[in-house]
Write an enzyme that holds these catalytic residues in place. Structure first.
Site, PDB file in Angstrom:
ATOM      1  N   LYS A  22      68.111  -0.519  77.550  1.00  0.00           N
ATOM      2  CA  LYS A  22      69.079  -1.001  78.527  1.00  0.00           C
ATOM      3  C   LYS A  22      70.312  -0.104  78.585  1.00  0.00           C
ATOM      4  O   LYS A  22      70.911   0.079  79.642  1.00  0.00           O
ATOM      5  CB  LYS A  22      69.469  -2.445  78.206  1.00  0.00           C
ATOM      6  CG  LYS A  22      68.375  -3.458  78.529  1.00  0.00           C
ATOM      7  CD  LYS A  22      68.812  -4.873  78.219  1.00  0.00           C
ATOM      8  CE  LYS A  22      67.827  -5.891  78.783  1.00  0.00           C
ATOM      9  NZ  LYS A  22      66.481  -5.753  78.263  1.00  0.00           N
ATOM     10  N   GLU A  47      77.902  -6.798  77.874  1.00  0.00           N
ATOM     11  CA  GLU A  47      78.190  -6.678  79.300  1.00  0.00           C
ATOM     12  C   GLU A  47      79.157  -7.771  79.734  1.00  0.00           C
ATOM     13  O   GLU A  47      79.193  -8.851  79.126  1.00  0.00           O
ATOM     14  CB  GLU A  47      76.908  -6.833  80.142  1.00  0.00           C
ATOM     15  CG  GLU A  47      75.988  -5.661  80.099  1.00  0.00           C
ATOM     16  CD  GLU A  47      74.763  -5.883  80.966  1.00  0.00           C
ATOM     17  OE1 GLU A  47      74.069  -4.906  81.235  1.00  0.00           O
ATOM     18  OE2 GLU A  47      74.509  -7.035  81.378  1.00  0.00           O
ATOM     19  N   ARG A  64      56.533  -2.619  84.537  1.00  0.00           N
ATOM     20  CA  ARG A  64      55.212  -3.257  84.493  1.00  0.00           C
ATOM     21  C   ARG A  64      55.089  -4.193  85.683  1.00  0.00           C
ATOM     22  O   ARG A  64      56.040  -4.367  86.453  1.00  0.00           O
ATOM     23  CB  ARG A  64      55.074  -4.072  83.206  1.00  0.00           C
ATOM     24  CG  ARG A  64      56.228  -5.060  83.004  1.00  0.00           C
ATOM     25  CD  ARG A  64      56.037  -5.968  81.820  1.00  0.00           C
ATOM     26  NE  ARG A  64      57.233  -6.684  81.445  1.00  0.00           N
ATOM     27  CZ  ARG A  64      57.720  -7.748  82.059  1.00  0.00           C
ATOM     28  NH1 ARG A  64      57.112  -8.221  83.125  1.00  0.00           N
ATOM     29  NH2 ARG A  64      58.820  -8.345  81.632  1.00  0.00           N
TER      30      ARG A  64
END
Length: 722
Positions: free
Chosen positions: A147, A231, A328
């Site tokens: 990330k 975050e 995916r």
């Protein structure tokens, strides 16, 4: 073997939803695989098998000992055992799975989602052994799998990102300093995370350390990496994701968006496509940003770019931020297939075999609206604690062009503690959102599970809620409307009691008729006409007396049959609390069994409808569209019952799982609310806290030991007992 061949023959006729896709079902000659191995289990393995078979591609399943009789094993052309039930010793063994591919002659491996689907090392392992990995290149998986690294790449690609800390330093002092810069509330995330695991919301510095340590533990357990990032936490976000697809010829498109804002524990529950209240201009803006994100890492195959939309910021050009990219196929891909009329698994196979994308951006159009509800074995009233066990009864709506069910289980299967507790994905489609929503309501009413607690009634309340009907809910939807969505248990409705009563009587009638038809004795008491049944069943009384238990209320029913065949019911409820007064009700009901097993056609007060009644041991399960839900359970009292005696002061495990952490030892003094033990099972970390001040008498389990629901974990005693 006979069952296996039967299942394979049945697949030669594709399900209705597969026949709606616009891509050709004729096998192409330009490089399509002859055989693929599916490195997964459950519903996604079944899903891939169905498309592969339609394309004439043979399939190889892999299975652990726990899955040897699973549906995906029966559907595949071949199946290979890969180890014991634990995922670390089976579905995560890349070398073992690769050997299975080589030994069976599979030319490619489809990883599904989860397990090895985002494992760059496995992708490289396949490539180095001349086996095609049906997914993106390892470099893209690595870049987007982190990330912190992905946000740096997105920032360079001019894709908007959320302010935060993505650095290498992982000490608590750094976290405190950076959190203060970002300003609370903040989101703690596992760098390698996904599926809601390793995520925590922190509202102030006082809880920062505990939440970081919890996220690190979960991340290390799930992904083998405890690295986290911080975050800014958007307080009222919508979760909107874009489906992207790229080929090896430089083409990349977005196949529209999905709104995944309805979540519990940061995991999606209901998804829809397209996103409500999204303009064409915004769709194009976000779609192009998603394509830029994919191109920035040289992406190939199916991927999903997830965005957070800040509903407190009205500017559509600046209020969405890149969150992460899942490299995916997503769990919720079926709703994209329904609105685009494309088979994304077919796209995966074609792209992986070197073909050009089946469609250009200008070819893709939105057709109608679709919803997906995830049917889980879990108890919403107990914090969505996952459940496990045998599916004793399973009835579903009929699949059609409007209704699709993706599942890897059938009646009689076990939902195992080793794997995810999702039973099925229930997908509906219609020409607009309102009609699709009506389809979902009906489909949820028709989805019946007995044997373990599910979230179907909760899902029904979600789709019935005015805020959801309006559209545009945020990820705060469930906590904001928790009282509406997870109400306190209510007494059984009068109609429910009436249905249960008549069902029991009619079942007895069926049994009498069955015995009468097989009896050779002309004087047999079972040779009774239908009009005599009430009398015969009650040993000389003109009425039938029945008894039920509902929560803490005893229910007595006196049933008399009229000349027209209907039943008059006198219902008396008596609460078990001392001093409670009986409550009397009456009802008239007509009912008869239909050709469908356990289904009744019912008429109450002139209202005709259908209900299903199934008895499991001493419980009567009643399914119908009632005011307080669509699944009700009444207990049939027995003469004697024995209950396990639980030692006073003991703490029980509320769910089956693994003892992840034990914080206390015998003799420790603890305070009310102190975390004593953490139990973990499939994405859920549940802290067991002291209900009062006291002393630990005995710790009964060690870390990493497996426990069942209701197992005594430890015992406590009062300080005064010292």
């Amino acid at each position: 073997m006979a069952l296996r061949l039967m299942m394979q023959r049945s697949l030669r006729t594709s399900p209705a939803y597969l026949r709606t896709f616009s891509t050709s079902s004729v096998l192409y000659a330009d490089g399509m695989f002859d055989k693929i191995l599916i490195a997964n289990r459950g519903e996604i393995a079944c899903r891939v098998i169905r498309t592969a078979r339609r394309l004439g591609v043979r399939t190889v399943a892999v299975y652990s000992d726990a899955d040897q009789n699973s549906l995906h094993v029966k559907l595949a052309d071949e199946a290979v055992r890969i180890g014991p039930p634990e995922v670390a010793q089976s579905y995560l063994l890349g070398n073992t799975i690769l050997e299975a591919a080589k030994s069976t002659g599979a030319q490619a491996v489809h990883p599904g989602y989860g397990f090895l689907s985002e494992n760059a090392d496995f992708s490289e392992l396949c490539h180095s052994n001349n086996i095609v990995f049906i997914g993106p290149p390892a470099s893209a998986i690595r870049q987007m799998g982190s990330k912190s690294a992905s946000k740096e790449i997105m920032e360079n690609a001019k894709v908007p990102i959320i302010p935060g800390y993505h650095g290498a330093a992982q000490d608590m002092e750094t976290f405190r300093r950076e959190a203060a810069k970002i300003k609370y509330p903040i989101m703690i995330k596992a760098v390698m995370g996904g599926g809601g695991r390793g995520m925590r919301v922190c509202n102030n510095e006082a809880e920062l350390e505990e939440l970081i340590e919890s996220a690190q533990r979960e991340s290390a357990s799930a992904f083998g990496d405890s690295t986290i990032l911080l975050e800014k936490y958007i307080t009222h976000p919508r979760h909107i994701e874009l489906q992207v697809f790229a080929d090896t010829h430089g083409n990349c498109v977005y196949v529209f968006e999905r709104d995944c804002s309805v979540q519990r524990r940061n995991q999606k529950v209901i998804e829809e496509a397209p996103a409500p209240l999204l303009t064409e201009e915004r769709r194009k803006l976000m779609g192009e940003a998603a394509v830029n994100a994919a191109k920035a890492v040289g992406y190939v195959g199916a991927g999903t770019v997830e965005f957070i939309v800040d509903t407190n910021n009205p500017d559509p050009n600046t209020n969405f931020y890149f969150m992460e990219m899942n490299t995916r196929l997503q769990v919720e891909h079926p709703i994209t297939e329904m609105i685009s009329k494309q088979d994304l698994v077919e796209w995966q196979l074609r792209v992986a075999s070197g073909q050009v994308l089946p469609a250009k951006q200008s070819d893709l159009k939105i057709h109608g609206h679709a919803f997906e509800s995830r049917i889980y074995a879990e108890d919403p009233s107990k914090g969505f604690i996952p459940g496990y066990g045998k599916i004793n009864h399973l009835a579903t709506p009929e699949p059609s062009e409007f209704v699709r069910i993706d599942s890897g289980v059938v009646q009689g299967d076990q939902i195992s503690t080793y794997y995810d507790n999702m039973i099925a994905k229930l997908i509906v489609w219609d020409q607009d959102r309102d009609r699709a929503l009506k389809r979902m309501r009906l489909a949820l009413d028709q989805y019946q599970v007995i044997g373990l607690t599910t979230n179907t009634s909760f899902l029904k309340r979600v789709v019935d809620h005015p805020a959801f009907i309006k559209g545009g809910v945020t990820t705060k939807f469930i906590p904001e409307y928790e009282k509406d969505l997870i109400p306190q248990a209510k007494p059984a409705e009068k109609n429910c009691i009436a249905i249960a009563s008549v069902a029991r009587i009619l079942k007895d009638v069926q049994e009498l008729n069955k015995k009468a038809s097989t009896s050779k004795d002309p004087h047999s008491p079972f040779l009774a006409s239908p009009s005599e049944v009430s009398f015969r069943l009650n040993h000389g009384s003109a009425a039938r007396h029945l008894h039920f238990v509902d929560l803490e209320t005893n229910i007595s029913v006196k049933a008399s049959q009229t000349a027209t065949g209907s039943f008059l019911l006198d219902i008396t409820r008596t609460h078990s609390a001392k001093g409670s007064h009986p409550v009397h009700e009456s009802a008239e009901i007509s009912a008869s069994f239909t050709d469908k097993q356990n289904q009744l056609q019912v008429i109450i007060d002139g209202h005709r409808f259908y209900a299903t009644v199934v008895q499991q041991k001493d419980d009567l399960h009643v399914f119908y569209d009632g005011k307080n839900g669509n699944h009700f359970v009444l207990s049939i009292p027995v003469l004697e019952s024995s209950e396990a005696v639980v030692e006073k002061g003991s703490l029980l495990s509320p769910m089956p799982g693994t003892v992840k952490k034990v914080f206390v030892k015998d003799g420790d003094h603890v305070k009310k609310g102190q975390v004593l033990v953490i139990v973990y099972a499939m994405k859920t970390e549940l802290p067991i806290k002291a209900a009062a001040d006291g002393v630990i008498k005995k710790v009964l389990f060690k870390e990493n030991e497996i426990v069942e629901a209701g197992t005594m974990l430890l015992t406590m005693k009062d300080e005064a007992e010292e």
